[in-house]
Design a protein around this motif. Sequence first.
Motif, short mmCIF file in Angstrom:
data_model
loop_
_atom_site.label_atom_id
_atom_site.label_comp_id
_atom_site.label_asym_id
_atom_site.label_seq_id
_atom_site.Cartn_x
_atom_site.Cartn_y
_atom_site.Cartn_z
N PHE A 6 0.84 -1.20 0.00
CA PHE A 6 0.00 0.00 0.00
C PHE A 6 0.88 1.25 0.00
CE2 PHE A 6 -2.88 -3.03 2.31
CZ PHE A 6 -3.83 -3.12 1.30
N GLY A 7 0.51 2.21 -0.86
CA GLY A 7 1.24 3.46 -0.94
C GLY A 7 0.52 4.63 -0.30
N GLY A 8 -0.53 4.36 0.45
CA GLY A 8 -1.25 5.44 1.11
C GLY A 8 -2.70 5.11 1.34
N ALA A 9 -3.42 6.06 1.95
CA ALA A 9 -4.82 5.88 2.27
C ALA A 9 -5.44 7.23 2.59
CB ALA A 9 -4.99 4.91 3.45
N GLY A 10 -6.77 7.27 2.64
CA GLY A 10 -7.45 8.52 2.95
C GLY A 10 -8.82 8.30 3.56
N MET A 11 -9.37 9.36 4.11
CA MET A 11 -10.73 9.36 4.65
C MET A 11 -11.15 10.79 4.87
SD MET A 11 -10.26 8.43 8.70
CE MET A 11 -9.39 9.53 9.84
N SER A 12 -12.46 10.99 5.03
CA SER A 12 -12.98 12.27 5.48
C SER A 12 -13.74 11.99 6.78
CB SER A 12 -13.92 12.89 4.44
OG SER A 12 -14.27 14.21 4.81
N ALA A 13 -13.17 12.43 7.90
CA ALA A 13 -13.68 12.06 9.21
C ALA A 13 -14.64 13.10 9.75
CB ALA A 13 -12.52 11.89 10.19
N THR A 14 -15.81 12.66 10.20
CA THR A 14 -16.70 13.58 10.91
C THR A 14 -16.07 13.92 12.26
OG1 THR A 14 -17.96 11.65 11.69
CG2 THR A 14 -18.86 12.88 9.83
N ILE A 21 -13.57 6.06 2.45
CA ILE A 21 -12.23 5.56 2.76
C ILE A 21 -11.57 5.05 1.47
CG2 ILE A 21 -12.91 4.98 5.10
CD1 ILE A 21 -12.81 2.01 4.27
N THR A 22 -10.28 5.28 1.36
CA THR A 22 -9.53 4.90 0.17
C THR A 22 -8.23 4.22 0.55
OG1 THR A 22 -8.31 6.99 0.06
CG2 THR A 22 -10.39 6.89 -1.12
N ALA A 23 -7.72 3.44 -0.39
CA ALA A 23 -6.39 2.85 -0.27
C ALA A 23 -5.68 3.01 -1.61
CB ALA A 23 -6.48 1.37 0.10
N LEU A 24 -4.37 3.16 -1.55
CA LEU A 24 -3.56 3.30 -2.75
C LEU A 24 -2.63 2.10 -2.88
CD1 LEU A 24 -2.39 7.02 -2.32
CD2 LEU A 24 -4.40 6.20 -3.56
N ASN A 25 -2.39 1.67 -4.11
CA ASN A 25 -1.43 0.60 -4.32
C ASN A 25 -0.02 1.18 -4.47
OD1 ASN A 25 -1.24 1.62 -6.93
ND2 ASN A 25 -2.31 -0.09 -7.89
N TYR A 26 0.93 0.35 -4.79
CA TYR A 26 2.33 0.80 -4.86
C TYR A 26 2.58 1.77 -6.01
CZ TYR A 26 3.00 -2.54 -8.67
OH TYR A 26 2.92 -3.22 -9.86
N LYS A 27 1.65 1.83 -6.95
CA LYS A 27 1.76 2.79 -8.05
C LYS A 27 1.08 4.12 -7.74
CE LYS A 27 1.74 -0.84 -11.61
NZ LYS A 27 1.00 -1.35 -12.81
N GLY A 28 0.47 4.23 -6.56
CA GLY A 28 -0.27 5.43 -6.21
C GLY A 28 -1.66 5.47 -6.80
N GLU A 29 -2.18 4.31 -7.22
CA GLU A 29 -3.51 4.23 -7.82
C GLU A 29 -4.54 3.88 -6.74
OE1 GLU A 29 -2.01 2.39 -12.12
OE2 GLU A 29 -2.62 1.06 -10.46
N THR A 40 -17.68 3.56 3.35
CA THR A 40 -17.84 4.32 4.59
C THR A 40 -17.72 3.41 5.81
OG1 THR A 40 -19.29 5.95 3.55
CG2 THR A 40 -19.42 5.77 5.93
N VAL A 41 -17.12 3.94 6.87
CA VAL A 41 -17.03 3.26 8.15
C VAL A 41 -17.85 4.05 9.17
CG1 VAL A 41 -15.50 2.56 10.03
CG2 VAL A 41 -14.73 2.38 7.65
N LEU A 42 -18.77 3.37 9.85
CA LEU A 42 -19.52 3.97 10.96
C LEU A 42 -19.05 3.32 12.25
CD1 LEU A 42 -23.13 3.90 9.43
CD2 LEU A 42 -21.43 5.73 9.29
N TYR A 43 -18.79 4.11 13.26
CA TYR A 43 -18.24 3.57 14.49
C TYR A 43 -18.72 4.40 15.68
CZ TYR A 43 -15.27 7.61 14.79
OH TYR A 43 -14.87 8.92 14.91
N GLY A 44 -18.53 3.89 16.89
CA GLY A 44 -18.80 4.68 18.08
C GLY A 44 -19.50 3.88 19.16
N GLY A 45 -19.77 4.56 20.26
CA GLY A 45 -20.47 3.93 21.35
C GLY A 45 -20.35 4.73 22.63
N PRO A 46 -21.17 4.38 23.62
CA PRO A 46 -21.20 5.15 24.87
C PRO A 46 -20.06 4.84 25.82
CG PRO A 46 -22.73 3.32 24.98
CD PRO A 46 -22.16 3.31 23.58
N GLY A 47 -19.28 3.79 25.53
CA GLY A 47 -18.27 3.36 26.48
C GLY A 47 -18.88 2.58 27.61
N GLU A 48 -18.18 2.56 28.70
CA GLU A 48 -18.64 1.79 29.86
C GLU A 48 -19.41 2.73 30.79
OE1 GLU A 48 -16.81 -1.20 33.29
OE2 GLU A 48 -15.49 -0.07 31.96
N ARG A 49 -20.71 2.59 30.78
CA ARG A 49 -21.54 3.46 31.62
C ARG A 49 -21.34 3.12 33.08
NH1 ARG A 49 -25.23 2.11 27.35
NH2 ARG A 49 -25.81 3.94 26.11
#
Length: 306
Positions: free
Chosen positions: A79-87, A255-263, A296-305
């Motif tokens: 992998f030559g890189g990656a990206g995302m737009s995070a809320t 979310i994105t990933a790049l190969n060794y050519k930057g594609e 897209t990745v959705l994640y989260g939670g209240p933790g330990e209440r």
Amino acid sequence: MKPTLSRIKQTLGTSKSKEASTIWLNDGGCPFGSVPIKRITKDDLIRQKHLPPPEDLAFHTQFFEVAIVSTRTDLDYKFGGAGMSATLWNPYVKGQQHSGCRLKVQKLSDIIQIGWRVDPTLYGDTLTRMFIHFQAGNIGCFNTLCPGFVLIDTEIGVGAPFSNVSHRGDIHNLWEYPMYLDRDLVNGNWWVLVQETHREVGFWPQNIFTQLAGFATHIEWGGVAYSPPDIPEPPMGSSFFPTNMKGYDGSCNGITALNYKGETIEVNTIPHTDNPDFYRVYDIPPRGTNRKYKHTVLYGGPGERT
């Protein structure tokens, strides 16, 4: 010093969220030939002594909790890189807890990360701040707290706070921030890029790494939270479990990933959470004709209440 980068063509945002650009310096930036580096105070040094050790290379690290989507670990991947737009959110933490969202690129013991986090131990407050981090064998640190990262942008302060964060359910004020890690195709330096314009913030030189002197073999997108021993886990993301409703979830959009050519390439991903009672993650696959542009990745939670 112009790098030779992939210039990811896609637009990462999957909604009409507002792009946050509020980590710029208020006075228009530094004079020509200088960059904004935070002055290290005595209090900073004291707090750094209480920072937890870096996350283990495996998922299961005591006291750390993750809710992530990752590529399959395979040393044959390049992998030559990656990206995302995070809320952007501001989960409640206290003491030595921290909570955040990050993009992580890794090969064995070498790791680079970019994202946002709420971390009183690192920053001395509970604001939502941009962060970068590198680990090269036994050496590593956040932001510019140690030698390694070469900052070139005169206006963006690494570690600076975002003045706008999202509020759950307010779909008209949903804030996000595009972030990228991109390996220079010529010299192997690892660059931090931000915003839809792929603004060049700075880079880690190839020669500080052993494993990442080449390509990465593993990528993660999602949330991470930490709490000291015997302290309940803090909230993550929007502080609620994901609902797949706009304006309600912690998310890594496009979310994105790049190969060794930057594609830009499609990758097979795996969702993982350490503790589904506290946090959850959903891997939303690409849909429609432009499949590789809307993962897209959705994640989260209240933790330990308590």
